[in-house]
Motif scaffolding. Sequence first.
Motif, PDB file in Angstrom:
ATOM      1  N   TRP A  73       0.838  -1.202   0.000  1.00  0.00           N
ATOM      2  CA  TRP A  73       0.000   0.000   0.000  1.00  0.00           C
ATOM      3  C   TRP A  73       0.876   1.256   0.000  1.00  0.00           C
ATOM      4  N   ASP A  74       1.860   1.257   0.871  1.00  0.00           N
ATOM      5  CA  ASP A  74       2.749   2.411   0.955  1.00  0.00           C
ATOM      6  C   ASP A  74       3.488   2.652  -0.365  1.00  0.00           C
ATOM      7  N   GLU A  75       4.032   1.599  -0.926  1.00  0.00           N
ATOM      8  CA  GLU A  75       4.819   1.737  -2.156  1.00  0.00           C
ATOM      9  C   GLU A  75       3.973   2.117  -3.366  1.00  0.00           C
ATOM     10  N   ARG A  76       2.788   1.539  -3.483  1.00  0.00           N
ATOM     11  CA  ARG A  76       1.959   1.782  -4.662  1.00  0.00           C
ATOM     12  C   ARG A  76       1.155   3.071  -4.588  1.00  0.00           C
ATOM     13  N   PHE A  77       0.765   3.477  -3.381  1.00  0.00           N
ATOM     14  CA  PHE A  77      -0.149   4.610  -3.265  1.00  0.00           C
ATOM     15  C   PHE A  77       0.386   5.752  -2.398  1.00  0.00           C
ATOM     16  N   LEU A  78       0.724   5.444  -1.165  1.00  0.00           N
ATOM     17  CA  LEU A  78       1.068   6.501  -0.220  1.00  0.00           C
ATOM     18  C   LEU A  78       2.351   7.240  -0.602  1.00  0.00           C
ATOM     19  N   MET A  79       3.418   6.524  -0.857  1.00  0.00           N
ATOM     20  CA  MET A  79       4.693   7.179  -1.164  1.00  0.00           C
ATOM     21  C   MET A  79       4.643   7.975  -2.468  1.00  0.00           C
ATOM     22  N   PRO A  80       4.055   7.462  -3.540  1.00  0.00           N
ATOM     23  CA  PRO A  80       3.946   8.300  -4.752  1.00  0.00           C
ATOM     24  C   PRO A  80       3.088   9.548  -4.518  1.00  0.00           C
ATOM     25  N   TYR A  81       2.021   9.397  -3.749  1.00  0.00           N
ATOM     26  CA  TYR A  81       1.180  10.563  -3.464  1.00  0.00           C
ATOM     27  C   TYR A  81       1.945  11.587  -2.627  1.00  0.00           C
ATOM     28  N   ARG A  82       2.680  11.108  -1.635  1.00  0.00           N
ATOM     29  CA  ARG A  82       3.474  12.011  -0.796  1.00  0.00           C
ATOM     30  C   ARG A  82       4.492  12.765  -1.649  1.00  0.00           C
ATOM     31  N   LYS A  83       5.127  12.050  -2.562  1.00  0.00           N
ATOM     32  CA  LYS A  83       6.101  12.687  -3.455  1.00  0.00           C
ATOM     33  C   LYS A  83       5.418  13.750  -4.326  1.00  0.00           C
ATOM     34  N   MET A 107      -5.131   8.340   3.529  1.00  0.00           N
ATOM     35  CA  MET A 107      -4.332   7.200   3.075  1.00  0.00           C
ATOM     36  C   MET A 107      -3.563   6.578   4.251  1.00  0.00           C
ATOM     37  N   GLU A 108      -3.086   7.418   5.157  1.00  0.00           N
ATOM     38  CA  GLU A 108      -2.406   6.927   6.360  1.00  0.00           C
ATOM     39  C   GLU A 108      -3.379   6.124   7.227  1.00  0.00           C
ATOM     40  N   ARG A 109      -4.617   6.591   7.324  1.00  0.00           N
ATOM     41  CA  ARG A 109      -5.625   5.862   8.112  1.00  0.00           C
ATOM     42  C   ARG A 109      -5.879   4.473   7.524  1.00  0.00           C
ATOM     43  N   LYS A 110      -5.896   4.382   6.219  1.00  0.00           N
ATOM     44  CA  LYS A 110      -6.055   3.082   5.555  1.00  0.00           C
ATOM     45  C   LYS A 110      -4.882   2.175   5.935  1.00  0.00           C
ATOM     46  N   ALA A 111      -3.687   2.719   5.910  1.00  0.00           N
ATOM     47  CA  ALA A 111      -2.510   1.942   6.299  1.00  0.00           C
ATOM     48  C   ALA A 111      -2.619   1.506   7.761  1.00  0.00           C
ATOM     49  N   GLN A 112      -3.114   2.382   8.629  1.00  0.00           N
ATOM     50  CA  GLN A 112      -3.268   2.046  10.039  1.00  0.00           C
ATOM     51  C   GLN A 112      -4.249   0.892  10.231  1.00  0.00           C
ATOM     52  N   ARG A 113      -5.335   0.901   9.483  1.00  0.00           N
ATOM     53  CA  ARG A 113      -6.301  -0.213   9.586  1.00  0.00           C
ATOM     54  C   ARG A 113      -5.657  -1.524   9.135  1.00  0.00           C
ATOM     55  N   THR A 114      -4.865  -1.462   8.086  1.00  0.00           N
ATOM     56  CA  THR A 114      -4.171  -2.654   7.606  1.00  0.00           C
ATOM     57  C   THR A 114      -3.219  -3.183   8.681  1.00  0.00           C
ATOM     58  N   ILE A 115      -2.480  -2.278   9.293  1.00  0.00           N
ATOM     59  CA  ILE A 115      -1.555  -2.666  10.359  1.00  0.00           C
ATOM     60  C   ILE A 115      -2.306  -3.299  11.522  1.00  0.00           C
ATOM     61  N   LEU A 116      -3.370  -2.673  11.952  1.00  0.00           N
ATOM     62  CA  LEU A 116      -4.130  -3.182  13.093  1.00  0.00           C
ATOM     63  C   LEU A 116      -4.741  -4.549  12.789  1.00  0.00           C
ATOM     64  N   ASN A 117      -5.251  -4.727  11.592  1.00  0.00           N
ATOM     65  CA  ASN A 117      -5.804  -6.033  11.214  1.00  0.00           C
ATOM     66  C   ASN A 117      -4.738  -7.118  11.269  1.00  0.00           C
ATOM     67  N   LYS A 118      -3.553  -6.832  10.760  1.00  0.00           N
ATOM     68  CA  LYS A 118      -2.469  -7.818  10.785  1.00  0.00           C
ATOM     69  C   LYS A 118      -1.991  -8.041  12.215  1.00  0.00           C
ATOM     70  N   LEU A 119      -1.902  -6.986  12.994  1.00  0.00           N
ATOM     71  CA  LEU A 119      -1.465  -7.111  14.383  1.00  0.00           C
ATOM     72  C   LEU A 119      -2.402  -8.032  15.162  1.00  0.00           C
ATOM     73  N   ASN A 120      -3.679  -7.946  14.884  1.00  0.00           N
ATOM     74  CA  ASN A 120      -4.652  -8.785  15.578  1.00  0.00           C
ATOM     75  C   ASN A 120      -4.517 -10.264  15.237  1.00  0.00           C
ATOM     76  N   GLU A 121      -3.799 -10.578  14.172  1.00  0.00           N
ATOM     77  CA  GLU A 121      -3.546 -11.975  13.795  1.00  0.00           C
ATOM     78  C   GLU A 121      -2.322 -12.547  14.504  1.00  0.00           C
TER      79      GLU A 121
END
Length: 153
Positions: A73-83, A107-121
């Motif tokens: 997510w970061d590489e495909r969307f967040l980092m290019p948008y930030r740039k 976009m950061e919030r989307k990344a946070q949800r992804t992190i939290l979902n994985k953390l819960n596993e």
Amino acid sequence: MAVLTQFDSQLWQWCDMSYAQNKALCLELQNSCQVNVNLLLLAQYLDITMDVSGPQQYSTDQWQTLMNAVGEWDERFLMPYRKLRKLAKSSLNEQEYQQMLAVELMMERKAQRTILNKLNELNPSGQTTNLVSYLSLFGLSEIDANEIGLIAP
């Protein structure tokens, strides 16, 4: 370990507050070491709340799993948008620039949800603090974390 879902709002509010207080340091680590600020703040949060909610130490391998989960997510969307936002800054008025920042925050919030979902596993299996485990992925040690002010003396 679905316990963290109940902390979702509290967790990211704390991260927002901590980021505001440590913005320069977070951005320096992001730019110089490619540290993911969301994961950095999460590691700090987990270490601070460990006394209240019991052991939540994740191993370096588990932090790598979290990085991998959000990496695409970061590489495909967040980092290019930030740039793009940084490049466009000089061409935008303040309102337009603030709108771009707001989109980046979504976009950061989307990344946070992804992190939290994985953390819960994951089931915590670390032997040291989360911050030390996470920073070790970037070749940084506990001494480095102390020196740059990430760990209170």
